[in-house]
Write a protein that holds these residues in place. Sequence first.
Motif, PDB file in Angstrom:
ATOM      1  N   UNK A   1       0.810  -1.217   0.000  1.00 18.37           N
ATOM      2  CA  UNK A   1       0.000   0.000   0.000  1.00 18.37           C
ATOM      3  C   UNK A   1       0.842   1.265   0.000  1.00 18.37           C
ATOM      4  N   UNK A   2       2.085   1.158   0.461  1.00 15.84           N
ATOM      5  CA  UNK A   2       2.980   2.319   0.487  1.00 15.84           C
ATOM      6  C   UNK A   2       4.313   1.945  -0.145  1.00 15.84           C
ATOM      7  N   UNK A   3       5.038   2.955  -0.577  1.00 16.88           N
ATOM      8  CA  UNK A   3       6.347   2.726  -1.195  1.00 16.88           C
ATOM      9  C   UNK A   3       7.426   2.672  -0.121  1.00 16.88           C
ATOM     10  N   UNK A   4       8.556   2.105  -0.496  1.00 14.70           N
ATOM     11  CA  UNK A   4       9.697   1.983   0.407  1.00 14.70           C
ATOM     12  C   UNK A   4      10.952   2.404  -0.347  1.00 14.70           C
ATOM     13  N   UNK A   5      11.786   3.226   0.310  1.00 10.15           N
ATOM     14  CA  UNK A   5      13.096   3.558  -0.261  1.00 10.15           C
ATOM     15  C   UNK A   5      14.156   2.740   0.461  1.00 10.15           C
ATOM     16  N   UNK A   6      14.903   1.971  -0.301  1.00 12.27           N
ATOM     17  CA  UNK A   6      15.946   1.121   0.262  1.00 12.27           C
ATOM     18  C   UNK A   6      16.894   0.698  -0.858  1.00 12.27           C
ATOM     19  N   UNK A   7      17.875  -0.108  -0.512  1.00 17.34           N
ATOM     20  CA  UNK A   7      18.819  -0.615  -1.504  1.00 17.34           C
ATOM     21  C   UNK A   7      18.121  -1.588  -2.446  1.00 17.34           C
ATOM     22  N   UNK A   8      18.288  -1.340  -3.724  1.00 22.52           N
ATOM     23  CA  UNK A   8      17.914  -2.283  -4.770  1.00 22.52           C
ATOM     24  C   UNK A   8      19.221  -2.729  -5.415  1.00 22.52           C
ATOM     25  N   UNK A   9      19.374  -4.002  -5.677  1.00 27.79           N
ATOM     26  CA  UNK A   9      20.689  -4.508  -6.085  1.00 27.79           C
ATOM     27  C   UNK A   9      20.592  -5.573  -7.171  1.00 27.79           C
ATOM     28  N   UNK A  10      21.692  -5.728  -7.865  1.00 27.36           N
ATOM     29  CA  UNK A  10      21.908  -6.866  -8.756  1.00 27.36           C
ATOM     30  C   UNK A  10      22.966  -7.741  -8.109  1.00 27.36           C
ATOM     31  N   UNK A  11      22.667  -9.026  -7.843  1.00 27.07           N
ATOM     32  CA  UNK A  11      23.629  -9.870  -7.143  1.00 27.07           C
ATOM     33  C   UNK A  11      24.869 -10.138  -7.989  1.00 27.07           C
ATOM     34  N   UNK A  12      26.022 -10.182  -7.312  1.00 34.98           N
ATOM     35  CA  UNK A  12      27.257 -10.539  -7.985  1.00 34.98           C
ATOM     36  C   UNK A  12      27.316 -12.030  -8.264  1.00 34.98           C
ATOM     37  N   UNK A  13      28.168 -12.394  -9.185  1.00 29.17           N
ATOM     38  CA  UNK A  13      28.302 -13.782  -9.611  1.00 29.17           C
ATOM     39  C   UNK A  13      28.752 -14.666  -8.448  1.00 29.17           C
ATOM     40  N   UNK A  14      28.096 -15.821  -8.220  1.00 29.07           N
ATOM     41  CA  UNK A  14      28.591 -16.756  -7.212  1.00 29.07           C
ATOM     42  C   UNK A  14      29.803 -17.513  -7.747  1.00 29.07           C
ATOM     43  N   UNK A  15      30.288 -18.489  -7.002  1.00 28.71           N
ATOM     44  CA  UNK A  15      31.388 -19.321  -7.491  1.00 28.71           C
ATOM     45  C   UNK A  15      31.045 -19.854  -8.876  1.00 28.71           C
ATOM     46  N   UNK A  16      31.977 -19.652  -9.809  1.00 27.49           N
ATOM     47  CA  UNK A  16      31.697 -19.971 -11.214  1.00 27.49           C
ATOM     48  C   UNK A  16      32.979 -20.458 -11.885  1.00 27.49           C
ATOM     49  N   UNK A  17      32.865 -21.533 -12.631  1.00 31.79           N
ATOM     50  CA  UNK A  17      34.026 -22.131 -13.282  1.00 31.79           C
ATOM     51  C   UNK A  17      33.806 -22.197 -14.789  1.00 31.79           C
ATOM     52  N   UNK A  18      34.845 -21.858 -15.528  1.00 33.77           N
ATOM     53  CA  UNK A  18      34.827 -22.039 -16.976  1.00 33.77           C
ATOM     54  C   UNK A  18      36.166 -22.600 -17.412  1.00 33.77           C
ATOM     55  N   UNK A  19      36.167 -23.304 -18.519  1.00 33.89           N
ATOM     56  CA  UNK A  19      37.396 -23.859 -19.083  1.00 33.89           C
ATOM     57  C   UNK A  19      37.467 -23.567 -20.565  1.00 33.89           C
ATOM     58  N   UNK A  20      38.671 -23.614 -21.102  1.00 33.57           N
ATOM     59  CA  UNK A  20      38.829 -23.328 -22.519  1.00 33.57           C
ATOM     60  C   UNK A  20      40.062 -23.968 -23.110  1.00 33.57           C
TER      61      UNK A  20
END
Length: 739
Positions: A715-734
């Motif tokens: 019913x009411x708005x809230x001002x707070x942090x909005x975020x995009x999460x950083x990458x978790x543990x991630x592995x790639x090979x090539x």
Amino acid sequence: MKKILLTFLLFVISYYLPAQQLSGVISGEGVGTLPGAYLSVVGTQKHVHTDSRGHFTFPEATLGDTLVITYLGFAEVRAVVSDLNEKMSLTLVTGAVDLGQVTVRDSEAGTSVISNIDLVINPVQSSQELLRRVPGLFIGQHAGGGKAEQIFLRGFDIDHGTDIAISVDGLPVNMVSHAHGQGYADLHFLIPESVQRIDFAKGPYAADRGNFATAGYVAFQTKNRLAENIVTVEGGQFGYGRFLTGLNLLETAKSNAYFMTEYTRNDGPFDSPQNFRRLNALGKFTSELASGDRISLTASHFTSDWDASGQIPLRAVASGRISRFGAIDDTEGGTTSRSNLLLKYTKDIDRATFLTATAGYSRYEFELFSNFTFFLEDPDFGDQIRQREVRDLFVTSLELQHRNFSIGDAADFRVGVNLRSDRTKDSHLANTVNRREVQNYLQRGDVTEDNFSAYADARIELGAFTFNPGLRYDLFTFDYVDALSQTFVRATDAAARFSPKFNVYYDAGPRTQIFVKTGVGFHSNDTRVVTDRVLGRSALPKALGADAGAVFKPFERLYVETALWYLHLDQEFVYVGDAGVVEPSGRTRRYGFDLSARYQLTDWLYGDVDATHTIARSTDSPEGGNRIPLAPTTTLAGGLSAAHNDWRGCLRGRYLANRPANEDNSIIAKGYVVIDATLTKSWRNFSFSLTAENVLDTEWNEAQFATESRLAGETTSVEEIHFTPGLPFWVKGGVTYTF
């Protein structure tokens, strides 16, 4: 009288007759000419650097002198001067990396030394790493991988490029009066393996850099030739895949042509896959003509499309409504493409003078769907917006460089003119639903913006001092046709600015250089702001900066750069593309300390560290409400790199401290520490790589904003942090195959 006339005649003849002096060109095996190669005479302090063409003139060298030629990543060469009339041509072969070859006797105070060291020791592996090669620069992605990264540098939340000038081979990356935000700089058209050199400098001190070069500039230079043909295949978690090819099409003593392609896909760790796809292509032809002139033609194209989960509110995650990788509106995303054509011609006028002419064209298309406030403005359909534009960009430049050895020890003079013209059609902001239905248009129109500039500077060596005065002039014309107006309205304006610069360098010894830099810079405001008569004129807000620091080598293999700096920005009006509104921001003051060090511990082990601390304040706001939102305070990045026989490894970390998310510091954007690791093994013509990002699986936020929003059912708005999460543990090979 006759003696006087004879003396004068002899003086004129001696002045115009070419003096015997050593000159030549230095090249690197497989890469072409080497700008910035260092030549010195054994047993003396005599030295010169090659210019941007890889050419040099060495008037102090005499017959019988032994020259030492060094360039990082190449084996040292010694040559005896046997003929002053014949042009010397030397090709350096690839060798072990030795930081002992790096010198501080560079009057640009290490502008590109750090990046060159990093490129040789740790070649760029991804497009995200390109900008991170600038010490103290941090980036954040918050829209599915296809949107230009958010940039942080020297106490600035630069957004997507408002206060940093970025270019590739002289072609500007920043977009003026962009649909999403001023200075928007999407660098994703640049293939990482094509980069030969990264020039950067912090502050508004370079006369040849104009619009947006307040916090600094970054100039990428692509390779003129490939050392080898290359094929790379990569794969990893979250649907990641990448395929790269680079092929030499023409290889002769005078000419070269190559072609590179890159395809990347990634779903990311999000609950709603981001379905990111990007295709890049690059072709480049270079040739030395029979006259000795040089010509290059570069063509590139990229296109990408993606979905995004956007920035999510903390309360939605804390309540369990969504996960950290969930979404409130997963219909965000976009498409973008850019095609570039660049022609460059360099003509040698004489041994000490050359002229470079450049002409370029870009066709650019952009469409972005976002939802930052969810149901704050429209509780029925939501607050999704669409930003779109189609742009034609034309650039042309002419630069003359001359090196004069009759003034002091030496003097470089440079003058140049540039013209940039942007033609943007149907640039608009609209409220949409589910990417399809347009509710209404908030902004819509055609933008035309032209920028003519001229600059001149000199680099005069007088003993241990080098003086670098410069002056730049910019003239802008702005034109906006509002398509939402009931009648045809063309709003126009014009503005001009002079930007003086003055830098001084002092060689305190063979291993120490002290510098003081001062200068005026600016960034232009959006055409829609400048042509709004209600707001008044604020087209080119001024930036005034100063740096004082040193470059030194306390040990043979330890290279250090330090600087204390200050930057003041005048009143400006900022067009916020996400809302189609104008926000005034008053005068600001930033000052801080930078430190960068590169250390070779052994023949095969290297360490690096970049540290910054900044205080950023609004000078027109009262104490307690004068913080600059998202301005970085303390940053630290560094790591260890090893290269032994066929093995290479790297362990790197980066730290961004807590910082204010709003003016009174009541909302905090939390800092983070992220550590990455890479291991590579070479075998015959193959190279196998394994990369682990966020090896400690840290829970961190890549992008954060203090935003007022309302969720469905609230019913009411809230001002707070909005975020995009950083990458978790991630592995790639090539695996990479060269031939």
